[in-house]
Design a protein around this motif. Structure first.
Motif, PDB file in Angstrom:
ATOM      1  N   VAL A 120      14.938   3.439   2.585  1.00 31.08           N
ATOM      2  CA  VAL A 120      14.363   2.383   3.159  1.00 31.08           C
ATOM      3  C   VAL A 120      13.545   2.591   4.577  1.00 31.08           C
ATOM      4  N   LYS A 138      15.847  -3.111   7.666  1.00 37.36           N
ATOM      5  CA  LYS A 138      16.743  -2.236   7.061  1.00 37.36           C
ATOM      6  C   LYS A 138      18.179  -3.227   6.574  1.00 37.36           C
ATOM      7  N   SER A 141      17.498  -5.548   3.853  1.00 41.76           N
ATOM      8  CA  SER A 141      17.305  -4.688   2.604  1.00 41.76           C
ATOM      9  C   SER A 141      18.587  -4.315   2.301  1.00 41.76           C
ATOM     10  N   LEU A 213      10.519  -2.479  -2.238  1.00 39.92           N
ATOM     11  CA  LEU A 213      11.871  -2.283  -1.770  1.00 39.92           C
ATOM     12  C   LEU A 213      12.912  -2.298  -2.823  1.00 39.92           C
ATOM     13  N   ASN A 217      14.435   1.796  -3.407  1.00 35.79           N
ATOM     14  CA  ASN A 217      15.541   2.133  -2.538  1.00 35.79           C
ATOM     15  C   ASN A 217      16.567   2.791  -3.175  1.00 35.79           C
TER      16      ASN A 217
END
Ligand code: HEM
Length: 368
Positions: A120, A138, A141, A213, A217
């Motif tokens: 990330v 972060k 996410s 994303l 990730n």
């Protein structure tokens, strides 16, 4: 389940499971006959919270797919991602050093320390998220993928609520970043997306950012974790010249993404079985990667296996956009981890798998 036939109908899930290397590769490689758009499936039910993903390349068939992918393609070529190497190395070293400084009983968790945070950080940098916003970025996410990675599984309703809020916060953040880059172009992916000739609308632009994303990730986390797990099990650590070949074998042997889904566009007969237009086919990459008709000794990890035409990143039109980046991240992170000390397993027989049939990894991997 492989059995004698390359595909099986599952009446409970109402879909076909495809296990053989040849069939999986054929389906992923044939956009005319097989669609990635779930809206082509009979009985398709829209899932509200993921609707924006339907507007991304992942679920677009050519020719639309190719126009969208072209917008970012050059950013992800091996020669382009190579420039991120010093950044990835520096961040990997920082994460490992932090974990070593805080460790208890000489043990660090590879997932928490490195495999989870690194991807990330890298994608935030690539998109153009300023350094001061990265922690907040972060956190959002992390919340979005919580339940598939990370620690405890929270109360389901509470988690869903938090995930929705994080999704909205992230979308708003991207909206602002996009507006900013329209005024102040920079050398980053968001600028590239807003300047695209393809004239993307707002949903498409946001979808793009969210896709990068989501697709990049937890998958890369699993690649790194699976690599350390296998190397530990095999009491092996690749030397510099062996690392990249060993990573390919990790992608074959413990594929981070286990399956991809396609929809038949026309009636077909495969191995004497009748597949109808609108039927869903689940292509099992993990099974294809261990098909004895394709790989000698498929259930053995052979770090210098060559050739190794695994399907860990898919195949054909939708072949993983981020493959060069994921490979680079894995290679650099393993190098930095191995440089600090000799990695030995501190896990027992009770590894906790990620709760998904589609992703393959573990939630925690303690090493010494
Ligand atoms: C597509 C796996 C990392 C972005 C795919 C596909 C697979 C895959 C199997 C094919 C999807 C399909 O055929 O329907 C993986 C694995 C990764 C990884 C195993 C890590 C080890 C990344 C990263 C990014 C990324 C780091 C971006 C930063 C994408 C995108 C697509 C994709 C955008 C869609 C491509 C298209 O539709 O043309 N990935 N991925 N992936 N991946 Fe990855």
């Amino acid at each position: 389940r492989r059995g004698a036939s390359p595909l099986h109908w599952d009446p409970d899930r109402g879909c076909w499971d495809v296990f053989s290397y040849d069939e999986v590769k054929r389906m992923l490689g044939d956009d005319e006959t097989f669609s990635v758009d779930p809206r082509n499936a009979s009985g398709f039910q829209p899932a509200g919270d993921q609707a924006f993903l339907l507007e991304t390349m992942l679920f677009q068939d050519p020719p639309k797919h190719d126009r969208t992918r072209d917008v970012v393609d050059e950013f992800f070529r091996p020669s382009a991602v190579k420039s991120l190497e010093p950044f990835i190395a520096e961040e990997s070293r920082r994460l490992v050093e932090e974990a070593l400084a805080e460790r208890e009983d000489d043990v660090i968790d590879v997932v928490d320390a490195l495999a989870y945070p690194l991807p990330v950080i890298v994608i935030a940098k690539l998109l153009g998220v300023p350094a001061e916003d990265r922690d907040q970025f972060k956190q959002w996410s992390d919340t979005i993928v919580e339940g598939t990675a990370g620690e405890e599984e929270a109360d389901a309703a509470d988690l869903q609520q938090r995930q929705m809020e994080a999704g909205m916060a992230l979308a708003n953040y991207f909206r602002e970043l996009v507006a900013d880059r329209q005024e102040n172009p920079a050398e980053d992916l968001v600028t590239r997306i807003v300047q695209a000739d393809a004239d993307l609308n707002e949903t498409e632009i946001l979808g793009f950012c969210m896709l990068l994303l989501i697709a990049g990730n937890i998958t890369t986390t699993n690649l790194l974790t699976n690599a350390v797990r296998i190397f530990g099990e095999e009491a092996y650590w690749p030397a510099a010249g062996q690392r990249d070949t060993a990573i390919e074998e990790v992608l074959r042997y413990r594929a981070p993404v286990q399956s991809m889904t396609r929809v038949a566009r026309e009636d077909l007969t495969i191995d004497g079985k009748r597949v109808e237009a609108g039927d869903t086919l689940v292509c099992w990459l993990g099974a294809a990667n261990r098909d004895p008709a394709q790989f000698a000794d498929p259930d053995t990890f052979v770090p210098d296996r060559r050739p190794n035409q695994h399907l860990g990143f898919g195949y054909g039109t939708h072949y993983c956009l981020g493959a060069p980046l994921a490979r680079l991240e894995a290679s650099v992170a393993l190098r930095e981890l191995g440089a600090e000390y000799e990695v030995t397993p501190a896990w027992g027989d009770d590894l906790d798998p990620i709760d998904s049939s589609f992703l393959h990894g573990v939630r925690s991997l303690p090493v010494r």
